[in-house]
Design a protein around this motif. Structure first.
Motif, PDB file in Angstrom:
ATOM      1  N   PRO A   1     -15.299 -56.883 -26.718  1.00 47.78           N
ATOM      2  CA  PRO A   1     -15.398 -56.799 -25.250  1.00 47.78           C
ATOM      3  C   PRO A   1     -14.037 -56.725 -24.565  1.00 47.78           C
ATOM      4  CG  PRO A   1     -16.851 -58.496 -26.097  1.00 47.78           C
ATOM      5  CD  PRO A   1     -15.980 -58.066 -27.244  1.00 47.78           C
ATOM      6  N   TRP A   2     -13.048 -57.349 -25.157  1.00 48.71           N
ATOM      7  CA  TRP A   2     -11.693 -57.312 -24.597  1.00 48.71           C
ATOM      8  C   TRP A   2     -11.085 -55.921 -24.734  1.00 48.71           C
ATOM      9  CZ3 TRP A   2      -6.882 -58.152 -27.747  1.00 48.71           C
ATOM     10  CH2 TRP A   2      -5.745 -58.140 -26.937  1.00 48.71           C
ATOM     11  N   LEU A   3     -11.251 -55.310 -25.922  1.00 47.97           N
ATOM     12  CA  LEU A   3     -10.683 -53.981 -26.153  1.00 47.97           C
ATOM     13  C   LEU A   3     -11.474 -52.885 -25.451  1.00 47.97           C
ATOM     14  CD1 LEU A   3      -9.798 -54.209 -29.967  1.00 47.97           C
ATOM     15  CD2 LEU A   3      -8.239 -54.410 -28.020  1.00 47.97           C
ATOM     16  N   LEU A   4     -12.791 -53.046 -25.384  1.00 50.02           N
ATOM     17  CA  LEU A   4     -13.667 -52.024 -24.794  1.00 50.02           C
ATOM     18  C   LEU A   4     -14.212 -52.494 -23.451  1.00 50.02           C
ATOM     19  CD1 LEU A   4     -15.646 -51.191 -28.061  1.00 50.02           C
ATOM     20  CD2 LEU A   4     -13.597 -50.031 -27.175  1.00 50.02           C
ATOM     21  N   GLU A   5     -13.380 -53.108 -22.672  1.00 49.79           N
ATOM     22  CA  GLU A   5     -13.810 -53.743 -21.437  1.00 49.79           C
ATOM     23  C   GLU A   5     -14.392 -52.737 -20.448  1.00 49.79           C
ATOM     24  OE1 GLU A   5     -11.909 -57.533 -19.567  1.00 49.79           O
ATOM     25  OE2 GLU A   5     -10.830 -55.780 -18.815  1.00 49.79           O
ATOM     26  N   HIS A   6     -15.522 -53.103 -19.886  1.00 47.14           N
ATOM     27  CA  HIS A   6     -16.178 -52.251 -18.894  1.00 47.14           C
ATOM     28  C   HIS A   6     -15.329 -52.197 -17.626  1.00 47.14           C
ATOM     29  CE1 HIS A   6     -19.231 -50.931 -15.978  1.00 47.14           C
ATOM     30  NE2 HIS A   6     -19.818 -50.371 -17.022  1.00 47.14           N
ATOM     31  N   LYS A   7     -15.375 -51.072 -16.966  1.00 46.20           N
ATOM     32  CA  LYS A   7     -14.540 -50.877 -15.772  1.00 46.20           C
ATOM     33  C   LYS A   7     -14.850 -51.896 -14.677  1.00 46.20           C
ATOM     34  CE  LYS A   7     -17.626 -47.287 -13.923  1.00 46.20           C
ATOM     35  NZ  LYS A   7     -17.712 -45.867 -13.467  1.00 46.20           N
ATOM     36  N   ALA A   8     -16.089 -52.412 -14.665  1.00 46.19           N
ATOM     37  CA  ALA A   8     -16.456 -53.401 -13.645  1.00 46.19           C
ATOM     38  C   ALA A   8     -15.707 -54.717 -13.830  1.00 46.19           C
ATOM     39  CB  ALA A   8     -17.957 -53.655 -13.689  1.00 46.19           C
ATOM     40  N   ASP A   9     -15.217 -54.967 -15.038  1.00 51.51           N
ATOM     41  CA  ASP A   9     -14.521 -56.213 -15.338  1.00 51.51           C
ATOM     42  C   ASP A   9     -12.996 -56.087 -15.311  1.00 51.51           C
ATOM     43  OD1 ASP A   9     -16.443 -58.137 -15.532  1.00 51.51           O
ATOM     44  OD2 ASP A   9     -16.661 -58.061 -17.699  1.00 51.51           O
ATOM     45  N   ARG A  10     -12.479 -54.876 -15.363  1.00 52.12           N
ATOM     46  CA  ARG A  10     -11.043 -54.686 -15.559  1.00 52.12           C
ATOM     47  C   ARG A  10     -10.192 -55.286 -14.450  1.00 52.12           C
ATOM     48  NH1 ARG A  10     -11.787 -48.408 -17.272  1.00 52.12           N
ATOM     49  NH2 ARG A  10     -12.755 -48.792 -19.306  1.00 52.12           N
ATOM     50  N   SER A  11     -10.659 -55.210 -13.228  1.00 53.66           N
ATOM     51  CA  SER A  11      -9.847 -55.680 -12.099  1.00 53.66           C
ATOM     52  C   SER A  11     -10.031 -57.177 -11.818  1.00 53.66           C
ATOM     53  CB  SER A  11     -10.201 -54.887 -10.838  1.00 53.66           C
ATOM     54  OG  SER A  11     -11.578 -55.042 -10.514  1.00 53.66           O
ATOM     55  N   LYS A  12     -10.902 -57.826 -12.556  1.00 54.42           N
ATOM     56  CA  LYS A  12     -11.188 -59.234 -12.304  1.00 54.42           C
ATOM     57  C   LYS A  12     -10.237 -60.134 -13.095  1.00 54.42           C
ATOM     58  CE  LYS A  12     -16.173 -58.423 -11.737  1.00 54.42           C
ATOM     59  NZ  LYS A  12     -17.520 -58.738 -12.288  1.00 54.42           N
ATOM     60  N   PRO A  13      -9.937 -61.321 -12.584  1.00 56.62           N
ATOM     61  CA  PRO A  13      -9.201 -62.295 -13.410  1.00 56.62           C
ATOM     62  C   PRO A  13     -10.061 -62.691 -14.600  1.00 56.62           C
ATOM     63  CG  PRO A  13      -9.972 -63.293 -11.365  1.00 56.62           C
ATOM     64  CD  PRO A  13     -10.229 -61.832 -11.238  1.00 56.62           C
ATOM     65  N   TRP A  14      -9.432 -63.182 -15.659  1.00 52.61           N
ATOM     66  CA  TRP A  14     -10.139 -63.419 -16.918  1.00 52.61           C
ATOM     67  C   TRP A  14     -11.337 -64.339 -16.751  1.00 52.61           C
ATOM     68  CZ3 TRP A  14     -10.853 -68.254 -18.889  1.00 52.61           C
ATOM     69  CH2 TRP A  14     -10.055 -69.277 -18.371  1.00 52.61           C
ATOM     70  N   TYR A  15     -11.232 -65.329 -15.874  1.00 52.98           N
ATOM     71  CA  TYR A  15     -12.295 -66.308 -15.740  1.00 52.98           C
ATOM     72  C   TYR A  15     -13.503 -65.785 -14.952  1.00 52.98           C
ATOM     73  CZ  TYR A  15      -9.647 -66.963 -11.408  1.00 52.98           C
ATOM     74  OH  TYR A  15      -8.975 -66.747 -10.238  1.00 52.98           O
ATOM     75  N   GLN A  16     -13.399 -64.586 -14.395  1.00 52.78           N
ATOM     76  CA  GLN A  16     -14.531 -63.987 -13.704  1.00 52.78           C
ATOM     77  C   GLN A  16     -15.192 -62.875 -14.508  1.00 52.78           C
ATOM     78  OE1 GLN A  16     -13.275 -62.702  -9.800  1.00 52.78           O
ATOM     79  NE2 GLN A  16     -13.054 -64.782  -9.017  1.00 52.78           N
ATOM     80  N   LYS A  17     -14.636 -62.542 -15.640  1.00 50.87           N
ATOM     81  CA  LYS A  17     -15.179 -61.463 -16.461  1.00 50.87           C
ATOM     82  C   LYS A  17     -16.483 -61.920 -17.123  1.00 50.87           C
ATOM     83  CE  LYS A  17     -10.520 -59.722 -17.522  1.00 50.87           C
ATOM     84  NZ  LYS A  17     -10.574 -58.429 -16.844  1.00 50.87           N
ATOM     85  N   TYR A  18     -17.465 -61.050 -17.128  1.00 49.38           N
ATOM     86  CA  TYR A  18     -18.770 -61.427 -17.677  1.00 49.38           C
ATOM     87  C   TYR A  18     -18.676 -61.793 -19.151  1.00 49.38           C
ATOM     88  CZ  TYR A  18     -23.604 -61.306 -19.155  1.00 49.38           C
ATOM     89  OH  TYR A  18     -24.819 -61.647 -19.689  1.00 49.38           O
ATOM     90  N   TRP A  19     -17.927 -61.020 -19.930  1.00 51.84           N
ATOM     91  CA  TRP A  19     -17.878 -61.272 -21.376  1.00 51.84           C
ATOM     92  C   TRP A  19     -17.244 -62.625 -21.687  1.00 51.84           C
ATOM     93  CZ3 TRP A  19     -13.341 -61.955 -24.061  1.00 51.84           C
ATOM     94  CH2 TRP A  19     -12.153 -61.472 -23.478  1.00 51.84           C
ATOM     95  N   VAL A  20     -16.327 -63.081 -20.841  1.00 50.58           N
ATOM     96  CA  VAL A  20     -15.734 -64.401 -21.028  1.00 50.58           C
ATOM     97  C   VAL A  20     -16.780 -65.482 -20.784  1.00 50.58           C
ATOM     98  CG1 VAL A  20     -14.027 -66.041 -20.157  1.00 50.58           C
ATOM     99  CG2 VAL A  20     -13.409 -63.636 -20.461  1.00 50.58           C
ATOM    100  N   LYS A  21     -17.501 -65.359 -19.684  1.00 55.07           N
ATOM    101  CA  LYS A  21     -18.531 -66.352 -19.352  1.00 55.07           C
ATOM    102  C   LYS A  21     -19.657 -66.340 -20.381  1.00 55.07           C
ATOM    103  CE  LYS A  21     -18.643 -64.619 -15.148  1.00 55.07           C
ATOM    104  NZ  LYS A  21     -19.009 -64.356 -13.727  1.00 55.07           N
ATOM    105  N   ALA A  22     -20.020 -65.153 -20.849  1.00 54.28           N
ATOM    106  CA  ALA A  22     -21.088 -65.060 -21.847  1.00 54.28           C
ATOM    107  C   ALA A  22     -20.677 -65.735 -23.147  1.00 54.28           C
ATOM    108  CB  ALA A  22     -21.441 -63.592 -22.097  1.00 54.28           C
ATOM    109  N   ASN A  23     -19.432 -65.527 -23.573  1.00 54.84           N
ATOM    110  CA  ASN A  23     -18.959 -66.158 -24.808  1.00 54.84           C
ATOM    111  C   ASN A  23     -18.879 -67.674 -24.673  1.00 54.84           C
ATOM    112  OD1 ASN A  23     -17.950 -64.544 -27.333  1.00 54.84           O
ATOM    113  ND2 ASN A  23     -17.587 -63.208 -25.580  1.00 54.84           N
ATOM    114  N   ILE A  24     -18.458 -68.152 -23.511  1.00 52.95           N
ATOM    115  CA  ILE A  24     -18.423 -69.597 -23.286  1.00 52.95           C
ATOM    116  C   ILE A  24     -19.833 -70.168 -23.331  1.00 52.95           C
ATOM    117  CG2 ILE A  24     -17.966 -71.364 -21.530  1.00 52.95           C
ATOM    118  CD1 ILE A  24     -15.499 -69.711 -20.710  1.00 52.95           C
ATOM    119  N   TRP A  25     -20.771 -69.497 -22.668  1.00 55.07           N
ATOM    120  CA  TRP A  25     -22.170 -69.933 -22.640  1.00 55.07           C
ATOM    121  C   TRP A  25     -22.709 -70.050 -24.068  1.00 55.07           C
ATOM    122  CZ3 TRP A  25     -27.174 -70.130 -23.635  1.00 55.07           C
ATOM    123  CH2 TRP A  25     -28.084 -70.524 -22.650  1.00 55.07           C
ATOM    124  N   ILE A  26     -22.551 -68.974 -24.829  1.00 57.18           N
ATOM    125  CA  ILE A  26     -23.093 -68.935 -26.184  1.00 57.18           C
ATOM    126  C   ILE A  26     -22.370 -69.911 -27.104  1.00 57.18           C
ATOM    127  CG2 ILE A  26     -23.439 -67.491 -28.224  1.00 57.18           C
ATOM    128  CD1 ILE A  26     -25.386 -66.871 -25.972  1.00 57.18           C
TER     129      ILE A  26
END
Length: 230
Positions: free
Chosen positions: A28-53
């Protein structure tokens, strides 16, 4: 393959676990969706999803695995460093499995909700609940069947593990699938990292209660202490 597993050793099994879990973070970090690119790391969906899981799967391994040990007679026999008598490799493997299961369930639930937009709200909720029930059971059953062929996972009664063991395992997903699904699902409500952690911990507590209610109601170990304390 089985011959290789016999000689993998603790380091080999740890490498398998890391090899399965790290792509959940790296890809997810390497293939980050454009919707996440401009967000700080703590707002990125893949970060929150990994923390949740990660939090949910840690609770599952550390606490809930002991229900399978005591109630269903399960046992892992491969060489591994352990945390609370659970192979550390499984903490990493579970993270990979659960990321896949929850990503897939999100797709199914989202498409189902879209297809039911014209239905009455109550009917939507009823059908969605039924779908989650079926999806959770199928997920649990398929993993139970596949892991049964792993030579270093043993249990006393194969048929009981396939039937009651799968229902017992499905409790995890009856709770987690809908709670994970709602995170960032609607644009007007964006979860924070702390809200993701809170929902994961709350789901963990709910599953723990349901598992112990099952132990008390349906097993012979109701008079014993909690499985992870015994």
């Amino acid at each position: 393959m089985q011959c290789w597993l016999q000689h993998a050793g603790k380091s080999g099994y740890m490498a398998i676990g890391l090899g399965a879990s790290l792509p959940c973070i790296i890809l997810p970090w390497l293939l980050e969706h454009k919707a996440d690119r401009s967000k700080p790391w703590y707002q990125k969906y893949w970060v929150k999803a990994n923390i949740w899981i990660a939090m949910f799967s840690f609770i599952g391994n550390y606490f809930w695995t002991h229900y399978f040990y005591t109630i269903l007679g399960a046992e892992y026999t491969f060489p591994s460093w352990r945390l609370n008598e659970v192979p550390i490799t499984l903490y990493f493997m579970t993270h990979a499995y659960f990321c896949f299961y929850h990503a897939l369930s999100n797709v199914v639930l989202r498409r189902t909700l879209h297809a039911m937009q014209s239905y009455h709200t109550i009917l939507q909720w009823l059908l969605l609940a039924l779908l989650i029930f079926i999806l959770a059971y199928i997920t649990a059953l398929m993993e139970t069947v596949t892991i049964a062929h792993f030579p270093y996972y043993r249990f006393k009664d194969r048929s009981r593990m396939y039937t009651w063991g799968s229902v017992f395992y499905a409790i995890y997903f009856w709770v987690s699938f809908p709670v994970f699904f709602i995170m960032d699902e609607k644009p007007r409500k964006v979860w924070t990292v702390w809200e993701a952690a809170r929902d994961s911990l709350a789901s963990g507590m709910a599953v723990t209660m349901l598992l112990d209610f099952w132990r008390i109601a349906f097993t012979e170990s109701k008079s014993q202490s909690l499985p992870w304390l015994s």
